[in-house]
Design an enzyme around this catalytic site. Structure first.
Site, PDB file in Angstrom:
ATOM      1  N   SER A 183      -4.879  -1.044 -10.334  1.00  0.00           N
ATOM      2  CA  SER A 183      -3.549  -1.653 -10.584  1.00  0.00           C
ATOM      3  C   SER A 183      -3.668  -2.943 -11.377  1.00  0.00           C
ATOM      4  O   SER A 183      -2.700  -3.386 -11.986  1.00  0.00           O
ATOM      5  CB  SER A 183      -2.871  -2.036  -9.281  1.00  0.00           C
ATOM      6  OG  SER A 183      -2.503  -0.973  -8.568  1.00  0.00           O
ATOM      7  N   ALA A 216      -2.267  -6.124  -1.431  1.00  0.00           N
ATOM      8  CA  ALA A 216      -3.547  -5.473  -1.112  1.00  0.00           C
ATOM      9  C   ALA A 216      -3.814  -4.236  -1.981  1.00  0.00           C
ATOM     10  O   ALA A 216      -2.870  -3.526  -2.316  1.00  0.00           O
ATOM     11  CB  ALA A 216      -3.543  -5.069   0.371  1.00  0.00           C
ATOM     12  N   PRO A 217      -5.064  -3.992  -2.358  1.00  0.00           N
ATOM     13  CA  PRO A 217      -6.269  -4.784  -2.029  1.00  0.00           C
ATOM     14  C   PRO A 217      -6.488  -6.003  -2.930  1.00  0.00           C
ATOM     15  O   PRO A 217      -7.392  -6.780  -2.698  1.00  0.00           O
ATOM     16  CB  PRO A 217      -7.394  -3.777  -2.232  1.00  0.00           C
ATOM     17  CG  PRO A 217      -6.880  -2.836  -3.279  1.00  0.00           C
ATOM     18  CD  PRO A 217      -5.383  -2.736  -3.065  1.00  0.00           C
ATOM     19  N   GLY A 218      -5.667  -6.187  -3.986  1.00  0.00           N
ATOM     20  CA  GLY A 218      -5.779  -7.463  -4.694  1.00  0.00           C
ATOM     21  C   GLY A 218      -5.943  -7.417  -6.202  1.00  0.00           C
ATOM     22  O   GLY A 218      -6.325  -8.417  -6.808  1.00  0.00           O
ATOM     23  N   ASP A 235       0.711  -9.128   2.442  1.00  0.00           N
ATOM     24  CA  ASP A 235       0.542  -7.682   2.666  1.00  0.00           C
ATOM     25  C   ASP A 235      -0.075  -7.501   4.046  1.00  0.00           C
ATOM     26  O   ASP A 235      -0.954  -8.276   4.440  1.00  0.00           O
ATOM     27  CB  ASP A 235      -0.397  -7.076   1.591  1.00  0.00           C
ATOM     28  CG  ASP A 235      -0.226  -5.570   1.445  1.00  0.00           C
ATOM     29  OD1 ASP A 235      -0.298  -4.860   2.457  1.00  0.00           O
ATOM     30  OD2 ASP A 235      -0.019  -5.121   0.303  1.00  0.00           O
ATOM     31  N   ASP A 255       5.860  -9.158   6.211  1.00  0.00           N
ATOM     32  CA  ASP A 255       6.719  -8.253   5.440  1.00  0.00           C
ATOM     33  C   ASP A 255       7.162  -8.971   4.160  1.00  0.00           C
ATOM     34  O   ASP A 255       7.760 -10.050   4.222  1.00  0.00           O
ATOM     35  CB  ASP A 255       7.935  -7.878   6.307  1.00  0.00           C
ATOM     36  CG  ASP A 255       8.867  -6.913   5.592  1.00  0.00           C
ATOM     37  OD1 ASP A 255       8.733  -6.719   4.365  1.00  0.00           O
ATOM     38  OD2 ASP A 255       9.740  -6.340   6.269  1.00  0.00           O
ATOM     39  N   ASP A 271       4.442  -5.695  -6.323  1.00  0.00           N
ATOM     40  CA  ASP A 271       4.036  -4.315  -6.635  1.00  0.00           C
ATOM     41  C   ASP A 271       4.271  -3.431  -5.404  1.00  0.00           C
ATOM     42  O   ASP A 271       3.550  -2.467  -5.183  1.00  0.00           O
ATOM     43  CB  ASP A 271       2.542  -4.337  -7.042  1.00  0.00           C
ATOM     44  CG  ASP A 271       2.055  -3.006  -7.611  1.00  0.00           C
ATOM     45  OD1 ASP A 271       2.887  -2.221  -8.076  1.00  0.00           O
ATOM     46  OD2 ASP A 271       0.837  -2.768  -7.581  1.00  0.00           O
ATOM     47  N   LYS A 300      10.169   1.287  -9.434  1.00  0.00           N
ATOM     48  CA  LYS A 300       9.792   2.710  -9.384  1.00  0.00           C
ATOM     49  C   LYS A 300      11.071   3.501  -9.646  1.00  0.00           C
ATOM     50  O   LYS A 300      12.077   3.309  -8.945  1.00  0.00           O
ATOM     51  CB  LYS A 300       9.243   3.096  -8.006  1.00  0.00           C
ATOM     52  CG  LYS A 300       8.261   2.096  -7.413  1.00  0.00           C
ATOM     53  CD  LYS A 300       6.861   2.259  -7.936  1.00  0.00           C
ATOM     54  CE  LYS A 300       6.003   1.087  -7.478  1.00  0.00           C
ATOM     55  NZ  LYS A 300       4.760   0.926  -8.196  1.00  0.00           N
TER      56      LYS A 300
HETATM   57  C1  LIG Z   1       0.679  -0.272  -4.984  1.00  0.00           C
HETATM   58  S1  LIG Z   1       0.013  -1.167  -3.676  1.00  0.00           S
HETATM   59  C2  LIG Z   1      -0.291  -2.734  -4.398  1.00  0.00           C
HETATM   60  C3  LIG Z   1      -1.533  -2.801  -5.204  1.00  0.00           C
HETATM   61  C4  LIG Z   1      -1.854  -4.211  -5.643  1.00  0.00           C
HETATM   62  N1  LIG Z   1      -0.844  -4.737  -6.537  1.00  0.00           N
HETATM   63  C5  LIG Z   1      -3.191  -4.282  -6.331  1.00  0.00           C
HETATM   64  O1  LIG Z   1      -3.218  -4.568  -7.518  1.00  0.00           O
HETATM   65  O2  LIG Z   1      -4.211  -4.057  -5.684  1.00  0.00           O
HETATM   66  C6  LIG Z   1       1.415  -1.513  -2.717  1.00  0.00           C
HETATM   67  C7  LIG Z   1       1.142  -2.434  -1.563  1.00  0.00           C
HETATM   68  O3  LIG Z   1       2.404  -2.853  -1.051  1.00  0.00           O
HETATM   69  C8  LIG Z   1       2.255  -3.042   0.326  1.00  0.00           C
HETATM   70  N2  LIG Z   1       3.606  -3.040   0.934  1.00  0.00           N
HETATM   71  C9  LIG Z   1       4.514  -2.053   0.951  1.00  0.00           C
HETATM   72  N3  LIG Z   1       5.623  -2.461   1.608  1.00  0.00           N
HETATM   73  C10 LIG Z   1       5.398  -3.748   1.956  1.00  0.00           C
HETATM   74  C11 LIG Z   1       6.162  -4.718   2.648  1.00  0.00           C
HETATM   75  N4  LIG Z   1       7.408  -4.458   3.084  1.00  0.00           N
HETATM   76  N5  LIG Z   1       5.625  -5.950   2.831  1.00  0.00           N
HETATM   77  C12 LIG Z   1       4.374  -6.242   2.382  1.00  0.00           C
HETATM   78  N6  LIG Z   1       3.611  -5.343   1.729  1.00  0.00           N
HETATM   79  C13 LIG Z   1       4.111  -4.119   1.525  1.00  0.00           C
HETATM   80  C14 LIG Z   1       1.357  -1.910   0.782  1.00  0.00           C
HETATM   81  O4  LIG Z   1       0.707  -2.261   1.985  1.00  0.00           O
HETATM   82  C15 LIG Z   1       0.400  -1.791  -0.406  1.00  0.00           C
HETATM   83  O5  LIG Z   1      -0.786  -2.513  -0.142  1.00  0.00           O
END
Ligand SMILES: C[S@@+](CC[C@H](N)C(=O)[O-])C[C@H]1O[C@@H](n2cnc3c(N)ncnc32)[C@H](O)[C@@H]1O
Length: 354
Positions: A183, A216-218, A235, A255, A271, A300
């Site tokens: 990502s 996550a993961p970053g 996250d 959240d 994201d 999305k």
């Molecule tokens: C597509 S991944 C993100 C990848 C990240 N941008 C990266 O570059 O590694 C989406 C993330 O959003 C988190 N997520 C989804 N809903 C969330 C919420 N309500 N609050 C915090 N994190 C959330 C998920 O746990 C997941 O780790």
């Protein structure tokens, strides 16, 4: 005889209809009437407007087009044994000098199979232009020869100020091996495509602060840390340990929709995989409350009415900003069923770009 279209637009295969809807809407906004017609093909769209109302495209105005080129010739049934001669005839008839020549194909399976041909024909075309004295590094425009098939070509003359500076409209980025997820390329591309060099220098300075929602993961956090920003990564999932050891990242298991920064930050990036309207509401809240100055986030898109939904979400954000917002949206090469948006509140000193 087939009429030559005004514009040729490249897009992600599968998003041709959105690209077509958008170019018609943009032509309408210029006040041309009737609005012209878009023709959809695999991985690209052509647009024709009435002669009294030709429009000049600017790729920056488009979300779904990776490239937007003014066409001046279209040649069909090119002979397999010698495609160069008829193309050079068209170029000699035009008599324009070009700074460079790019030979391109759509990003479809058929287009990808043409890659070796595009490479070798590119060399032949440059040779032909040199011989005809039509190649001049100081010329204002670049030549594009776009082959949907090997016997069919569109020729376009591109002003670098209004067109994407990458062949096929795709910035080719190398995955940095230290980054925790693929990502990361999405945010890197967003910063490259949605901001210009001066903006990147001014708006992404070491020591600035950022919140990464859904971090996550970053991969996105990694891009910010790489530029020496301090990041609060929100996250419930685990962050890559290397990032936490950088001393620049604070991980908050919360959240993302409820998180509030203790004080205003420079950047908010997001994201999280969620309904686009929820993300649009969240961004509108952050910008409206002044919790961040700049934001980059994904929307999305649903399976149906993707163009309409993208417009609705962008409108929600603009309406939430009393003085208007600078919104720049694009379907990036690294985006799939989504678009990526840069947003900031419009200020008097720095007027909105879109
Ligand atoms: C597509 S991944 C993100 C990848 C990240 N941008 C990266 O570059 O590694 C989406 C993330 O959003 C988190 N997520 C989804 N809903 C969330 C919420 N309500 N609050 C915090 N994190 C959330 C998920 O746990 C997941 O780790």
């Amino acid at each position: 005889m087939r009429t030559i279209p005004d514009l040729l637009l490249y897009c992600r295969p599968g998003f041709e209809h959105e690209c077509a809807q958008e170019v018609v809407a943009i032509a309408g906004a210029y006040g041309t009437a009737p609005q012209g017609t878009a023709h959809v093909a695999a991985g690209y769209v052509t647009f024709s407007s009435p002669p009294q109302a030709r429009i000049n495209g600017d790729w920056r105005r488009h979300i779904f087009a990776r490239q937007c080129l003014p066409v001046f010739a279209m040649l069909d049934d090119l002979p397999r044994a010698d495609r160069l001669t008829p193309i050079m005839q068209a170029l000699n008839a035009r008599g324009e000098c070009f700074s460079d020549a790019w030979v391109e194909a759509p990003e479809t399976d058929e287009g990808k199979a043409l890659a070796p041909f595009c490479k070798s024909f590119g060399n032949a075309l440059i040779g032909g232009l040199k011989k005809a004295r039509l190649l001049d590094p100081n010329a204002p425009h670049r030549l594009h020869a776009f082959f949907p098939r090997s016997d069919h070509v569109y020729l376009a003359s591109a002003d670098p100020a209004c067109t994407a500076p990458w062949p096929q409209g795709i910035p080719r980025l190398k995955f940095p091996r230290e980054a925790p997820s693929r990502s990361t390329l999405k945010l890197e591309e967003a910063l490259l495509v949605l901001l210009d060099e001066r903006e990147r220098e001014r708006w992404l300075k070491p020591g600035m602060s950022a919140v990464d929602l859904g971090a996550a993961p970053g991969g996105w956090t990694w891009q910010l840390v790489r530029r020496s920003l301090r990041v609060t990564a929100v996250d419930n999932g685990p962050m890559a340990s290397g990032l936490l050891q950088s001393g620049l990242v604070t991980h908050r298991r919360e959240d993302g929709f409820r998180f509030r920064p203790a004080r205003a930050v420079d950047w908010m990036v997001c994201d999280m995989v969620e309904q686009p309207r929820r993300i649009a509401e969240l961004v509108a809240r952050w910008l409206g409350a002044g919790w961040c100055r700049y934001a980059i986030f994904n929307l999305k898109l649903p399976m149906k009415k993707r163009f309409e939904e993208s417009q609705r979400c962008l409108k929600m954000i603009t309406e939430a900003a009393p003085a208007g917002a600078d919104l720049r949206a694009r379907q990036l090469y690294h985006d799939r069923e989504e678009i990526t948006v840069f947003a900031r509140l419009a200020t008097r000193k720095e007027p909105a770009r879109r």
